[in-house]
Scaffold this motif. Sequence first.
Motif, PDB file in Angstrom:
ATOM      1  N   CYS A 121      -3.000   5.872  -1.327  1.00 15.46           N
ATOM      2  CA  CYS A 121      -3.525   4.722  -2.466  1.00 15.46           C
ATOM      3  C   CYS A 121      -4.739   5.657  -3.482  1.00 15.46           C
ATOM      4  O   CYS A 121      -5.715   6.037  -2.670  1.00 15.46           O
ATOM      5  N   LEU A 124       0.792  -1.211  -0.074  1.00 16.60           N
ATOM      6  CA  LEU A 124      -0.045  -0.063   0.119  1.00 16.60           C
ATOM      7  C   LEU A 124       0.711   1.476  -0.200  1.00 16.60           C
ATOM      8  O   LEU A 124       0.880   2.068   1.176  1.00 16.60           O
ATOM      9  N   LEU A 160      -5.581   0.588  -6.245  1.00 14.80           N
ATOM     10  CA  LEU A 160      -6.034  -0.717  -5.315  1.00 14.80           C
ATOM     11  C   LEU A 160      -7.467  -0.709  -5.782  1.00 14.80           C
ATOM     12  O   LEU A 160      -8.358   0.163  -5.835  1.00 14.80           O
TER      13      LEU A 160
END
Length: 303
Positions: free
Chosen positions: A165, A138, A144
């Motif tokens: 992210c 991360l 993501l």
Amino acid sequence: MNAPLIIVGAGHAGGRAALTLREEGYSGRLILIGDEAHLPYERPPLSKGLLQGSSDLAQCSLCDSQQLAVLGVEHIAANPVSRLEPQHHRLQLADGQWLSYAGLLLATGGRARRLPQEQANVFYLRTHDDALVLRNELKPGARLVVVGGGFIGLEVAATARGLGCEVTLLEAGPRLAGRVLPPVISDALLALHREQGVDVRLNVALECIHADAVQLVDGQRLPCDLVVVGIGMQPNIELAAAAGLEVGQGIRVDAQLRTSAADIYAAGDVCEFRLAGLYQRQETWRNAEAQGRLAALNLLGRE
């Protein structure tokens, strides 16, 4: 020599049961068996503080090794139970060792429900080790995709946004956490996540996952660096089922958490109990805490 009390499953419910047995005055031999290498710990911090890097395993643990030693709790780690024989009051460990018991608690928990497709960029979050692996991925700017709009998916999405992210969250249903929350709270969560920059998509279906993108059934392709799947938990009922205990979606128990075998109890995520006439499980911190304590009392005959 009297046979020991044995707890199978060294997670939150099992750990709480072991500590409660000693608090309540049980002085006999007590064995706590886990398939992870770690001491009993709480799981909620995995998707929050531990994933953020603001807390560590020691802060999530119910006890440390010194406390267990002082209490005389024998902790067998990374050596799960492979066979249970209720009729002989004994069990076998993965290394082949047999142990007899006077009373048994099954707190075997569950595992992350997995997609049929396995590949390197797909991650799950159920254990401490899962959290450490995911934390390394991360990085700020990482793209993501989170599959699943339940508690785990939402918490990972929030943590990942806090770490910088770019996050897209996919939920197959019409609202977030629809199985456990009323619409007014689902709506509030949706607004909050969108305010924080999470691209939440409801009523979407996953077609497949590629190395660099997620493909939806409607043809959309979402470029990404990694995927976290949070689509629920699979209770670990196999040991109980193979031993002939009554199971449904979990290990079935009566009002005292007793299974269909008189000297075997179950507690925590794997435990299926009756409420208003219907069997259900509760995958919550509160349930693991309360049932771990209750099972310990009933192992001592408190009814």
